[in-house]
Design an enzyme around this catalytic site. Structure first.
Site, short mmCIF file in Angstrom:
data_model
loop_
_atom_site.label_atom_id
_atom_site.label_comp_id
_atom_site.label_asym_id
_atom_site.label_seq_id
_atom_site.Cartn_x
_atom_site.Cartn_y
_atom_site.Cartn_z
N LYS A 102 -17.32 8.84 2.31
CA LYS A 102 -18.31 8.04 1.61
C LYS A 102 -19.68 8.17 2.29
O LYS A 102 -19.78 8.49 3.47
CB LYS A 102 -17.87 6.58 1.56
CG LYS A 102 -16.57 6.36 0.77
CD LYS A 102 -16.68 6.83 -0.67
CE LYS A 102 -15.40 6.60 -1.46
NZ LYS A 102 -15.23 5.25 -1.93
N LEU A 103 -20.75 7.87 1.55
CA LEU A 103 -22.11 8.22 1.97
C LEU A 103 -22.47 7.72 3.37
O LEU A 103 -22.87 8.51 4.24
CB LEU A 103 -23.13 7.66 0.96
CG LEU A 103 -24.60 7.87 1.34
CD1 LEU A 103 -24.98 9.34 1.29
CD2 LEU A 103 -25.52 7.04 0.45
N TYR B 285 -13.61 8.19 -12.72
CA TYR B 285 -13.32 7.01 -11.89
C TYR B 285 -13.72 5.73 -12.61
O TYR B 285 -12.90 4.81 -12.77
CB TYR B 285 -14.06 7.11 -10.56
CG TYR B 285 -14.17 5.77 -9.85
CD1 TYR B 285 -13.03 5.06 -9.49
CD2 TYR B 285 -15.42 5.21 -9.55
CE1 TYR B 285 -13.13 3.82 -8.86
CE2 TYR B 285 -15.53 3.99 -8.92
CZ TYR B 285 -14.37 3.29 -8.58
OH TYR B 285 -14.46 2.07 -7.97
N SER B 286 -14.98 5.63 -13.05
CA SER B 286 -15.43 4.38 -13.66
C SER B 286 -14.73 4.12 -14.99
O SER B 286 -14.47 2.97 -15.34
CB SER B 286 -16.96 4.39 -13.84
OG SER B 286 -17.39 5.47 -14.62
N ASP C 217 4.35 2.06 -3.87
CA ASP C 217 3.43 2.55 -4.90
C ASP C 217 3.40 1.53 -6.04
O ASP C 217 4.46 1.14 -6.56
CB ASP C 217 3.96 3.90 -5.39
CG ASP C 217 3.08 4.55 -6.46
OD1 ASP C 217 2.14 3.90 -6.96
OD2 ASP C 217 3.37 5.71 -6.80
N LEU D 295 -6.44 -4.65 -5.22
CA LEU D 295 -7.49 -3.72 -4.80
C LEU D 295 -7.04 -2.27 -4.82
O LEU D 295 -7.87 -1.36 -4.65
CB LEU D 295 -7.98 -4.05 -3.39
CG LEU D 295 -8.68 -5.39 -3.20
CD1 LEU D 295 -7.75 -6.40 -2.56
CD2 LEU D 295 -9.94 -5.24 -2.35
N ALA D 296 -5.75 -2.00 -4.98
CA ALA D 296 -5.26 -0.62 -4.92
C ALA D 296 -5.89 0.21 -6.02
O ALA D 296 -5.80 -0.12 -7.19
CB ALA D 296 -3.74 -0.60 -5.06
N THR E 155 -15.45 -2.69 -10.06
CA THR E 155 -16.70 -2.09 -9.59
C THR E 155 -17.81 -2.26 -10.61
O THR E 155 -17.55 -2.41 -11.81
CB THR E 155 -16.49 -0.58 -9.33
OG1 THR E 155 -17.74 0.06 -9.06
CG2 THR E 155 -15.88 0.11 -10.54
N ASP E 156 -19.06 -2.22 -10.13
CA ASP E 156 -20.18 -2.26 -11.05
C ASP E 156 -20.34 -0.96 -11.84
O ASP E 156 -21.06 -0.91 -12.84
CB ASP E 156 -21.49 -2.59 -10.32
CG ASP E 156 -21.82 -1.63 -9.18
OD1 ASP E 156 -21.07 -0.66 -8.96
OD2 ASP E 156 -22.85 -1.87 -8.50
N GLU E 157 -19.64 0.09 -11.43
CA GLU E 157 -19.79 1.38 -12.10
C GLU E 157 -19.25 1.35 -13.53
O GLU E 157 -19.60 2.23 -14.33
CB GLU E 157 -19.11 2.48 -11.29
CG GLU E 157 -19.77 2.69 -9.92
CD GLU E 157 -19.27 3.91 -9.19
OE1 GLU E 157 -19.04 4.94 -9.85
OE2 GLU E 157 -19.10 3.84 -7.96
N ASP F 136 0.84 -1.20 0.00
CA ASP F 136 0.00 0.00 0.00
C ASP F 136 0.88 1.25 0.00
O ASP F 136 1.84 1.34 0.76
CB ASP F 136 -0.92 0.01 1.23
CG ASP F 136 -2.12 0.93 1.03
OD1 ASP F 136 -1.92 2.14 0.84
OD2 ASP F 136 -3.26 0.43 1.08
N THR G 262 -2.03 6.39 0.63
CA THR G 262 -2.62 7.65 0.23
C THR G 262 -3.61 8.10 1.30
O THR G 262 -3.76 7.46 2.34
CB THR G 262 -3.33 7.52 -1.13
OG1 THR G 262 -4.32 6.48 -1.03
CG2 THR G 262 -2.34 7.18 -2.22
N LYS H 59 -11.40 2.57 -14.10
CA LYS H 59 -11.55 1.17 -13.69
C LYS H 59 -11.90 0.28 -14.88
O LYS H 59 -11.44 -0.86 -14.97
CB LYS H 59 -12.63 1.05 -12.61
CG LYS H 59 -12.23 1.61 -11.25
CD LYS H 59 -11.03 0.88 -10.65
CE LYS H 59 -11.40 -0.52 -10.19
NZ LYS H 59 -10.25 -1.17 -9.48
#
Length: 361
Positions: free
Chosen positions: A202-203, A163-164, A62, A84-85, A137-139, A36, A39, A167
């Site tokens: 996050k939300l 972002y999406s 990094d 996952l980074a 991600t699903d995005e 990791d 960040t 990815k």
């Protein structure tokens, strides 16, 4: 098949990565190497419960640094890579997309190259058992509308944010390295995660903390955007199932079967806080704190995951419903202000100085 001895987890100090590492140390007998960069959203305090285990090692590296990655692979000789980074916050990607390009695309490319060279050092059963598991991600699939079928593994890509898009690009690189170079890859695309140790931007953690403190609760648009919510520890179990038993070249969708509008999520949090936390000073219910703000650009309306393949082929399904998981999550934030308060006031950054690396025996 060879025994899996060492698992290299990139982004292991992040929200999902730390859940994966806690699961691996607590529920399996593998060694874990956490790579990791540390960040802003990474927090080694999320791993305090396992960091002294002799099967855990930490490398502050990094993934964009090929030389350091090569050293880590030579030193630890992993049997599985769980990648996952990533930069992962949509609002931040809109304001500053370059970090997302560098980490999510360039970093994934460099990790693939080092993993490919490492594969060439393995023979026989170890080579056959090696997996590069890319967590996405699903995005990447874009947006759904009411009545649309859920995302499946064959859904067309249609990313809508920096972002999406980054990815999606990394997904394509991983698939290409599998097809072109024979790297044994598996991919997974997950729905929105929630649970303990979630960074407060996050939300769900944001609404819990603001609601606890009696601050306004800003909700984008009308709050009618829909997400499928997955408890992070359920996700960690799914990821290890995929990494350890998934078929090379396959991809698996992971979801919680919990579609909720953003407004529904915030209202549930308000009600749980009214039940579990001290009342507001004015005596009002916390739903009175909800306010609606201008929607963000390119805000996808709905995400929903069809997770039938992973259940059918690998035997995984979530244990938590949204109702059980969100109650546990609110309780965790109420009981663990010592984890999130330093993030809010910035003092947690001091914990990063001089962390270096820790190598397990």
């Amino acid at each position: 098949m060879a025994d899996i001895r060492t698992v290299l987890v990139t982004g292991g100090a992040g929200f999902i990565g730390s859940a994966v590492i806690r699961h691996l140390i607590n529920d399996t007998d593998v060694r874990v190497v956490n790579v990791d960069k540390l960040t802003y959203a990474a927090n080694l305090k999320s791993l305090l419960s396992v960091s002294d285990d002799p099967r855990y090692a930490f490398e502050q590296v990094d993934i964009g640094d090929s030389g350091e990655l090569e050293r880590v692979f030579r030193t630890h000789d992993p049997d599985i890579v769980m990648h996952l980074a990533a930069e992962s916050h949509v609002d931040r990607s809109i304001d500053g997309p370059e970090d997302f390009i560098q980490t999510n695309i360039v970093g994934t490319f460099r990790l693939l190259q080092v993993a490919r060279a490492h594969l060439d050092t393995l023979d026989g059963d170890r080579r056959a058992a090696f997996r590069f598991h890319h967590i996405s991600t699903d995005e990447v699939f874009g947006s759904l509308y009411p009545g649309d079928p859920e995302f499946t593994e064959t859904h067309a890509y249609d990313p809508r944010s920096p972002y999406s898009a980054s990815k999606a690009a990394s997904d394509h690189l991983v698939r290409a390295w599998g097809e072109t170079y024979g790297l044994p890859v598996v991919l997974s695309n997950c729905s929105n995660n929630y649970g303990p140790y979630h960074f407060p931007e996050k939300l769900i953690p944001l609404m819990i903390i603001k609601g606890l403190q009696g601050e306004p609760l800003p909700v984008y648009g009308k709050g009618d955007n829909v997400r499928d919510w997955l408890q992070v520890e359920d996700h960690a179990r799914a990821l290890w199932t995929i990494a350890s038993t998934g078929v090379a070249g396959e991809r698996y969708n992971v979801g919680g079967n919990n579609e909720k509008t953003n407004l529904e999520v915030v209202e549930v949090i308000c009600d749980l806080l009214d039940e579990m936390a001290p009342p507001l000073s004015d005596g009002k219910a916390r739903r009175s704190l909800i306010s609606f703000v201008t929607d963000r650009p390119g805000h996808d309306f709905r995400y929903a995951i069809d997770a039938s393949k992973i259940k059918r082929e690998l035997g995984w399904e979530p244990r938590d419903t949204f109702e059980t998981g969100i109650r546990q999550t609110v309780r965790w934030y109420l009981d663990n202000a010592d984890w999130w308060q330093p993030i809010l006031d910035g003092t947690y950054k001091l914990d990063r100085v001089g962390t270096g690396s820790k190598t397990a025996g």
